[in-house]
Design a protein around this motif. Sequence first.
Motif, PDB file in Angstrom:
ATOM      1  N   PRO A  15       0.798  -1.229   0.000  1.00  0.00           N
ATOM      2  CA  PRO A  15       0.000   0.000   0.000  1.00  0.00           C
ATOM      3  C   PRO A  15       0.831   1.279   0.000  1.00  0.00           C
ATOM      4  O   PRO A  15       0.358   2.322  -0.447  1.00  0.00           O
ATOM      5  CB  PRO A  15      -0.845  -0.119   1.273  1.00  0.00           C
ATOM      6  N   LYS A  16       2.079   1.229   0.485  1.00  0.00           N
ATOM      7  CA  LYS A  16       2.930   2.417   0.465  1.00  0.00           C
ATOM      8  C   LYS A  16       3.560   2.645  -0.904  1.00  0.00           C
ATOM      9  O   LYS A  16       4.003   3.760  -1.214  1.00  0.00           O
ATOM     10  CB  LYS A  16       4.037   2.287   1.506  1.00  0.00           C
ATOM     11  N   GLY A  17       3.610   1.609  -1.727  1.00  0.00           N
ATOM     12  CA  GLY A  17       4.274   1.722  -3.024  1.00  0.00           C
ATOM     13  C   GLY A  17       5.773   1.488  -2.896  1.00  0.00           C
ATOM     14  O   GLY A  17       6.398   1.914  -1.921  1.00  0.00           O
ATOM     15  N   ARG A  18       6.331   0.803  -3.886  1.00  0.00           N
ATOM     16  CA  ARG A  18       7.767   0.535  -3.868  1.00  0.00           C
ATOM     17  C   ARG A  18       8.503   1.766  -4.400  1.00  0.00           C
ATOM     18  O   ARG A  18       8.600   1.964  -5.618  1.00  0.00           O
ATOM     19  CB  ARG A  18       8.079  -0.713  -4.705  1.00  0.00           C
ATOM     20  N   GLN A  19       9.041   2.568  -3.515  1.00  0.00           N
ATOM     21  CA  GLN A  19       9.630   3.850  -3.901  1.00  0.00           C
ATOM     22  C   GLN A  19      10.928   3.690  -4.695  1.00  0.00           C
ATOM     23  O   GLN A  19      11.371   4.643  -5.343  1.00  0.00           O
ATOM     24  CB  GLN A  19       9.879   4.702  -2.658  1.00  0.00           C
ATOM     25  N   LEU A  20      11.535   2.524  -4.657  1.00  0.00           N
ATOM     26  CA  LEU A  20      12.752   2.308  -5.424  1.00  0.00           C
ATOM     27  C   LEU A  20      12.479   1.910  -6.872  1.00  0.00           C
ATOM     28  O   LEU A  20      13.412   1.801  -7.666  1.00  0.00           O
ATOM     29  CB  LEU A  20      13.617   1.224  -4.745  1.00  0.00           C
ATOM     30  N   ASP A  21      11.213   1.696  -7.222  1.00  0.00           N
ATOM     31  CA  ASP A  21      10.895   1.407  -8.616  1.00  0.00           C
ATOM     32  C   ASP A  21      11.265   2.598  -9.487  1.00  0.00           C
ATOM     33  O   ASP A  21      11.249   3.761  -9.036  1.00  0.00           O
ATOM     34  CB  ASP A  21       9.404   1.092  -8.775  1.00  0.00           C
ATOM     35  N   ARG A  22      11.565   2.350 -10.745  1.00  0.00           N
ATOM     36  CA  ARG A  22      12.161   3.388 -11.592  1.00  0.00           C
ATOM     37  C   ARG A  22      11.219   4.560 -11.868  1.00  0.00           C
ATOM     38  O   ARG A  22      11.612   5.717 -11.763  1.00  0.00           O
ATOM     39  CB  ARG A  22      12.615   2.774 -12.913  1.00  0.00           C
ATOM     40  N   PHE A  23       9.979   4.290 -12.240  1.00  0.00           N
ATOM     41  CA  PHE A  23       9.069   5.379 -12.608  1.00  0.00           C
ATOM     42  C   PHE A  23       7.920   5.521 -11.605  1.00  0.00           C
ATOM     43  O   PHE A  23       7.819   6.522 -10.911  1.00  0.00           O
ATOM     44  CB  PHE A  23       8.521   5.152 -14.021  1.00  0.00           C
ATOM     45  N   PHE A  24       7.060   4.525 -11.531  1.00  0.00           N
ATOM     46  CA  PHE A  24       5.933   4.574 -10.608  1.00  0.00           C
ATOM     47  C   PHE A  24       6.191   3.627  -9.434  1.00  0.00           C
ATOM     48  O   PHE A  24       6.878   2.615  -9.574  1.00  0.00           O
ATOM     49  CB  PHE A  24       4.633   4.176 -11.318  1.00  0.00           C
ATOM     50  N   ALA A  25       5.633   3.972  -8.304  1.00  0.00           N
ATOM     51  CA  ALA A  25       5.800   3.159  -7.088  1.00  0.00           C
ATOM     52  C   ALA A  25       4.811   1.999  -7.130  1.00  0.00           C
ATOM     53  O   ALA A  25       3.636   2.150  -6.803  1.00  0.00           O
ATOM     54  CB  ALA A  25       5.579   4.011  -5.846  1.00  0.00           C
TER      55      ALA A  25
END
Length: 354
Positions: free
Chosen positions: A110-120
């Motif tokens: 639910p927080k989103g993967r902030q290390l992903d390149r474009f979108f979390a």
Amino acid sequence: MLVGDGARLAEAAGDLQELGLGPMGTTQLAYLDPPYNRGGSFNGYDDNMPRHEWLAYIEERLVAARELLAETGTIWVHLDDAEAHRVRCLLDEVFGVEAFIADLTVESNPKGRQLDRFFAGSHDRLMVYARNPDKVVLDGGIAAAVNPADFPHVDSDGVNFRLLPLRNTNKRFNPMTTPTMTYPLYGDPETGAVAVDPGPGKVEILPVFGDLTPAVWRWSRDRAVERVDELVCRTVRGRSGTRIDIYQRDRHEVGRIKKLKTIWLSQEVGSTDTARAELRAAGVDGFRTPKPEALMRRIIELSTVPDDLVVDLFAGSGTTAVAARDLGRRWVVVERNPDTVRDVILPRLGLTGS
């Protein structure tokens, strides 16, 4: 119950009985949560295979799962977006396009993967197919999804109910498109009584939209005859004037279910963090994308009944076995990493052996 050697599954579906998976065609639920092919190695799997090899690896297991499934059974394949669209094409080939049931979105982070390149990234995909779409047994809803607050009225038997318009609210359905669903009913707005034939004190009621243009009913006349006791009429004062409308008493009875949406939120089914916390509480660590118990319970409850057989071809941390056992299902899980079997799955289940 069995925890077997998953490597042999790739050799031939005929080996499944030797692995203890039971007679072919008796599994009600086959669940696959394979490596997502995003790179690296973990839990005994190489997750960085050339795409054609990875797809062949998955296809062999889909074919094996198809042979395991009963005619009434379903297969659920859990992936992220990296390869899901390709695996759905494989599912179409192995099970048939007509066997597709759903492509669910499951909120895993639910927080989103902030290390992903474009979108979390915050979701996984859960693709559901039938072994035989004409015979499949699957509940699309659960009792827990029904909110009692949606049923604010109480009838003489003490059962809560809500009022649903008998009128079809979709303007695509009207006297021009579905003429057989337009017919008069008769009601007394003072008492609420409804009849299918004229009678003393009752006025003719035809279905209309809120703007008073002609509409149609949701029920045929024959069905209205059979279930007229469930109907009630009321005077409605809308922006376009006053009208008399007919409603169905929709009762909140024991065992009622509500269809689930195709997006499953983490507050309903847990998340990867939830699953990690569950494993830590069991003294287990080191799994990158474990599945929460609430998610597996939902899948199992939707697709099986007690004593049905559940098979997981990528057991991982053993959550499928835990959920199936707790719900009274028979279960078989397949795991190729003997350390995982010995150190994780068997202890979680309170079992010993190999």
